[in-house]
Write a protein that holds these residues in place. Structure first.
Motif, short mmCIF file in Angstrom:
data_model
loop_
_atom_site.label_atom_id
_atom_site.label_comp_id
_atom_site.label_asym_id
_atom_site.label_seq_id
_atom_site.Cartn_x
_atom_site.Cartn_y
_atom_site.Cartn_z
N LYS A 19 43.99 34.47 42.63
CA LYS A 19 44.21 33.25 42.93
C LYS A 19 43.31 32.56 42.05
N ASN A 20 42.55 33.30 41.10
CA ASN A 20 41.61 32.61 40.04
C ASN A 20 42.02 32.84 38.58
N LYS A 46 43.57 45.40 43.96
CA LYS A 46 44.44 45.70 44.96
C LYS A 46 45.39 44.57 44.93
N ASP A 47 45.20 43.56 44.52
CA ASP A 47 46.01 42.38 44.79
C ASP A 47 47.11 42.26 43.50
N SER A 50 46.97 41.93 37.89
CA SER A 50 47.61 42.49 36.80
C SER A 50 49.15 42.02 36.36
N ALA A 51 49.56 41.52 37.60
CA ALA A 51 51.06 40.97 37.67
C ALA A 51 50.86 39.41 37.03
N VAL A 52 49.90 38.65 37.64
CA VAL A 52 49.62 37.51 37.34
C VAL A 52 49.23 37.38 35.76
N ARG A 205 32.33 29.81 43.10
CA ARG A 205 33.86 30.50 42.87
C ARG A 205 35.04 29.72 43.59
N MET A 206 36.06 29.73 42.62
CA MET A 206 37.14 29.01 43.10
C MET A 206 38.05 29.55 44.41
N GLU A 207 38.30 30.82 44.34
CA GLU A 207 38.98 31.28 45.55
C GLU A 207 38.43 32.79 45.89
N GLY A 208 38.68 33.38 46.87
CA GLY A 208 38.28 34.70 47.19
C GLY A 208 36.84 35.02 47.60
N ASN A 209 36.26 36.11 47.64
CA ASN A 209 34.95 36.59 47.89
C ASN A 209 34.21 37.26 47.12
N SER A 210 33.18 37.18 46.75
CA SER A 210 32.27 38.08 45.95
C SER A 210 32.40 39.44 46.38
#
Length: 238
Positions: A19-20, A46-47, A50-52, A205-210
């Motif tokens: 997401k970042n 796990k997300d 790599s594809a992004v 942090r823009m998105e997600g969690n540390s």
């Protein structure tokens, strides 16, 4: 310009940053010089990190297992050393580090004034200053390093850093694994390397969690404190 004659690599360690990473790469491409190469170290996310990166055309090293921040960053340094880069820059994949400060980071290196330059959010105290608990931890490491080395490093946990060819070579061979920034600073100071800080502005942090929880922070503080104390007793490398 001297910067245009240097081979520069920007290393982005990333774990679950789908997401970042696109916003970060876009910002880098807008603000950084064309001769700054970008390399993402995908730490077995796990997300779709790599594809992004693949869709963006960003060179990516996909680690087969999760090495943690130290192992991911060292992978970047090994790549930089293998490919003969003059300067390497660390930028976290969570979007907290603003690429427009890259030129300030590398300026002391271009002027041969420093071997490692740290982007500090606490010099001018502008922008996101981190959480209260993390500020306490940062202050603790500042105190510990100053007590041992007599050097004042205001932001010893900052992952927004740049280094020259000598440090690239050193870090490619030896780099701490957990919460590596304070320990690597101790290691460099002990061996006579020049460290500078420059003021930067960071953001949340823009998105997600540390990945660093409160419990992990306590563990890292104890582990890194011990590592710093042990390192301070060692002799210089020859």
């Amino acid at each position: 310009m001297e910067m245009d004659r240097k081979k520069i690599l920007l290393i982005i360690p990333a774990y679950n940053e789908e997401k970042n990473i696109e916003k970060l790469v876009s910002s880098i491409r807008i603000t950084c010089s064309d001769n700054v190469d970008v390399l993402v170290i995908n730490d077995c996310s796990k997300d779709n990190t790599s594809a992004v990166c693949s869709s963006l055309g960003v060179p990516t090293v996909d680690l087969p297992c999760n090495l943690g921040i130290g192992g991911a960053v060292q992978t970047g340094y090994k790549y930089a050393n293998l490919h003969g880069y003059d300067i390497a820059i660390q930028v976290d994949g969570d979007g907290q580090h603003k690429p427009e400060f890259v030129s300030e980071l590398i300026d002391p290196i271009l002027k041969s004034e420093a071997d490692l330059v740290i982007g500090s959010r606490f010099i001018n105290k502008r922008g996101f200053q981190s959480t209260v608990m993390r500020r306490l931890g940062i202050g603790y490491f500042t105190f510990l390093l100053k007590l041992i080395t007599k050097k004042n490093v205001t932001d010893p946990t900052s992952g927004f850093r740049a280094c020259n060819k000598k440090v690239i070579d050193l870090f490619s061979k030896r780099y701490p694994t957990d919460y590596p920034e304070p320990e690597s600073i101790m290691y460099l100071i002990r061996n006579g390397y020049r460290i500078q800080e420059v003021p930067v502005i960071m953001q949340e942090r823009m998105e997600g969690n540390s990945s660093i929880t409160s419990l992990k922070s306590v563990y890292y503080m104890m582990k890194v404190s011990l590592a710093i104390l042990i390192d301070s007793l060692r002799r210089q490398i020859v």
